[in-house]
Design a protein around this motif. Structure first.
Motif, PDB file in Angstrom:
ATOM      1  N   GLU A   1      -5.754  -0.527 -11.577  1.00 46.37           N
ATOM      2  CA  GLU A   1      -6.778  -1.175 -10.762  1.00 46.37           C
ATOM      3  C   GLU A   1      -6.149  -1.995  -9.644  1.00 46.37           C
ATOM      4  OE1 GLU A   1     -10.209  -1.846 -14.233  1.00 46.37           O
ATOM      5  OE2 GLU A   1      -8.699  -3.377 -13.798  1.00 46.37           O
TER       6      GLU A   1
ATOM      7  N   VAL B   1      -4.558   0.356  -6.912  1.00 51.79           N
ATOM      8  CA  VAL B   1      -5.544   1.088  -6.112  1.00 51.79           C
ATOM      9  C   VAL B   1      -6.333   0.153  -5.197  1.00 51.79           C
ATOM     10  CG1 VAL B   1      -7.658   2.461  -6.233  1.00 51.79           C
ATOM     11  CG2 VAL B   1      -5.737   2.991  -7.752  1.00 51.79           C
ATOM     12  N   ALA B   2      -6.578  -1.081  -5.639  1.00 52.10           N
ATOM     13  CA  ALA B   2      -7.421  -2.003  -4.877  1.00 52.10           C
ATOM     14  C   ALA B   2      -6.895  -2.240  -3.476  1.00 52.10           C
ATOM     15  CB  ALA B   2      -7.544  -3.325  -5.627  1.00 52.10           C
ATOM     16  N   ARG B   3      -5.580  -2.348  -3.325  1.00 52.12           N
ATOM     17  CA  ARG B   3      -5.039  -2.662  -1.995  1.00 52.12           C
ATOM     18  C   ARG B   3      -5.130  -1.487  -1.026  1.00 52.12           C
ATOM     19  NH1 ARG B   3      -0.410  -4.846  -4.571  1.00 52.12           N
ATOM     20  NH2 ARG B   3      -1.950  -4.626  -6.223  1.00 52.12           N
ATOM     21  N   LEU B   4      -5.434  -0.295  -1.547  1.00 51.62           N
ATOM     22  CA  LEU B   4      -5.629   0.857  -0.673  1.00 51.62           C
ATOM     23  C   LEU B   4      -7.002   0.826  -0.019  1.00 51.62           C
ATOM     24  CD1 LEU B   4      -4.091   3.692  -2.890  1.00 51.62           C
ATOM     25  CD2 LEU B   4      -2.986   2.342  -1.094  1.00 51.62           C
ATOM     26  N   HIS B   5      -7.897  -0.021  -0.549  1.00 53.30           N
ATOM     27  CA  HIS B   5      -9.272  -0.052  -0.056  1.00 53.30           C
ATOM     28  C   HIS B   5      -9.647  -1.353   0.639  1.00 53.30           C
ATOM     29  CE1 HIS B   5     -10.080   3.707  -2.147  1.00 53.30           C
ATOM     30  NE2 HIS B   5      -9.511   3.194  -3.217  1.00 53.30           N
ATOM     31  N   ARG B   6      -8.860  -2.405   0.436  1.00 52.52           N
ATOM     32  CA  ARG B   6      -9.204  -3.673   1.082  1.00 52.52           C
ATOM     33  C   ARG B   6      -7.961  -4.540   1.238  1.00 52.52           C
ATOM     34  NH1 ARG B   6      -9.058  -8.051  -2.289  1.00 52.52           N
ATOM     35  NH2 ARG B   6      -9.160  -7.693  -4.552  1.00 52.52           N
TER      36      ARG B   6
ATOM     37  N   PRO C   1       0.814  -1.222   0.000  1.00 52.59           N
ATOM     38  CA  PRO C   1       0.000   0.000   0.000  1.00 52.59           C
ATOM     39  C   PRO C   1       0.844   1.267   0.000  1.00 52.59           C
ATOM     40  CG  PRO C   1      -0.930  -1.603   1.512  1.00 52.59           C
ATOM     41  CD  PRO C   1       0.394  -2.159   1.070  1.00 52.59           C
TER      42      PRO C   1
ATOM     43  N   ARG D   1       0.911   4.257  -2.881  1.00 49.92           N
ATOM     44  CA  ARG D   1       0.686   5.679  -2.592  1.00 49.92           C
ATOM     45  C   ARG D   1       1.885   6.541  -2.948  1.00 49.92           C
ATOM     46  NH1 ARG D   1      -2.018   3.566   2.148  1.00 49.92           N
ATOM     47  NH2 ARG D   1      -0.007   3.544   3.226  1.00 49.92           N
TER      48      ARG D   1
ATOM     49  N   ALA E   1      -2.221  -3.684   6.515  1.00 51.19           N
ATOM     50  CA  ALA E   1      -2.233  -2.392   5.821  1.00 51.19           C
ATOM     51  C   ALA E   1      -1.141  -1.464   6.337  1.00 51.19           C
ATOM     52  CB  ALA E   1      -3.597  -1.739   5.971  1.00 51.19           C
TER      53      ALA E   1
END
Length: 289
Positions: free
Chosen positions: A221, A224-229, A184, A188, A251
């Motif tokens: 995709e 970004v996905a690992r920033l949300h789940r 993550p 970022r 996280a």
């Protein structure tokens, strides 16, 4: 290029055994010493190939560990018309990515892979080095006796590895690496440290057990996905795997174990934990280079 030679005929290139964004790896013959080697040949179109090739060779020249592929020779074209290349130990066996193209691996094979790579990461982290690109294609395999002490899984490709400030556990924040295995903090573009390599290894081990990437899709995709789940870790893998992989892919970097702690945990697993086979859909995937 099968007839190309380097170093005035010393290295005779054979077949391509690996390829990446900046270089190709050839099986080659060292005619002077009469042995087979691997030659990493940087493409002339890669503007920073000379710099990265030189940096990688110098970094690896100072490292000595059974889980690393040894660099035997190098040449830089910065002052000549010849190509830039590294000569490395030839590992007889496919990379982990090639093995996963045929489906998931047995639990104990994944444990051995994790144990070998974690021990290697513990060593390079102690030297103040971050790999930053842990992925299946950067883990080479070879057939060994598990009781021999010889590593069956070796870490390679230090092209984007960097030294870091061991006191602060950070390196220059850049979004660099392979999207499917970024941590993550890498996604970022933030400061990174040794936990970054642990997160990526966790994703590699999870994929090795299930046969599917935790974060599929396009590069954007996936990043970004690992920033949300968090990655989905099937209960069918068993409590040992669930616990370890959950901690490795936490996280927050501070919540992840060190490479030494991961290696120690694998060493304590005497036999693979019984678990239900995990079935996935879809065919083999294509490696993102």
């Amino acid at each position: 290029m099968s007839t190309q030679s380097l170093a005035d005929g010393r290295y005779l290139l054979g077949s391509v055994v690996g390829t990446g964004g900046m270089a190709e790896v050839y099986r080659a013959r060292d005619t002077r010493l009469g042995r087979d080697v691997a030659v990493k040949l940087f493409r002339s179109a890669a503007a920073d190939g000379v710099s990265r090739g030189s940096d990688e060779a110098r970094l690896l020249a100072g490292l000595h560990h059974p889980g690393l592929v040894r660099v035997l020779d190098m040449d830089s074209s910065s002052t000549s018309s010849g190509p830039t290349y590294l000569v490395m130990e030839l590992i007889e066996g496919p990379d982990l990515g090639a093995l996963l193209a045929d489906g998931p691996l047995p639990s104990d094979a994944v444990r051995l892979a994790g144990w070998d790579v974690a021990r290697t990461l513990a060593y390079i982290h102690q030297q103040g080095i971050l790999h930053r690109d842990i992925k299946p294609s950067n883990i080479l395999t070879r057939t060994t006796d598990p009781d021999s002490g010889v590593f069956g899984y070796l870490l390679t490709d230090f092209g984007i590895a960097r030294f870091y400030d061991a006191a602060r556990q950070t390196a220059t924040g850049q979004t660099i690496g392979t999207a499917a295995y970024l941590s993550p903090e890498q996604a970022r573009g933030g400061a990174i440290g040794t936990p970054t390599d642990i997160y990526s290894l966790g994703l590699v081990l999870l994929e090795s057990l299930t046969g599917a990437r935790a974060f599929p899709g396009t590069s954007l995709e996936s990043a970004v996905a690992r920033l949300h789940r968090p990655p989905e870790i099937p209960a069918a893998l068993g409590s040992n795997w669930q616990s370890l992989l959950s901690r490795m892919t936490a996280a927050h970097p501070d919540d992840r174990p060190t490479a030494g702690a991961v290696a120690a945990e694998f060493a304590q697993w005497q036999t693979p934990e019984p678990h239900t086979e995990v079935f996935t859909t879809g065919g083999p995937h294509t490696e993102v280079l």
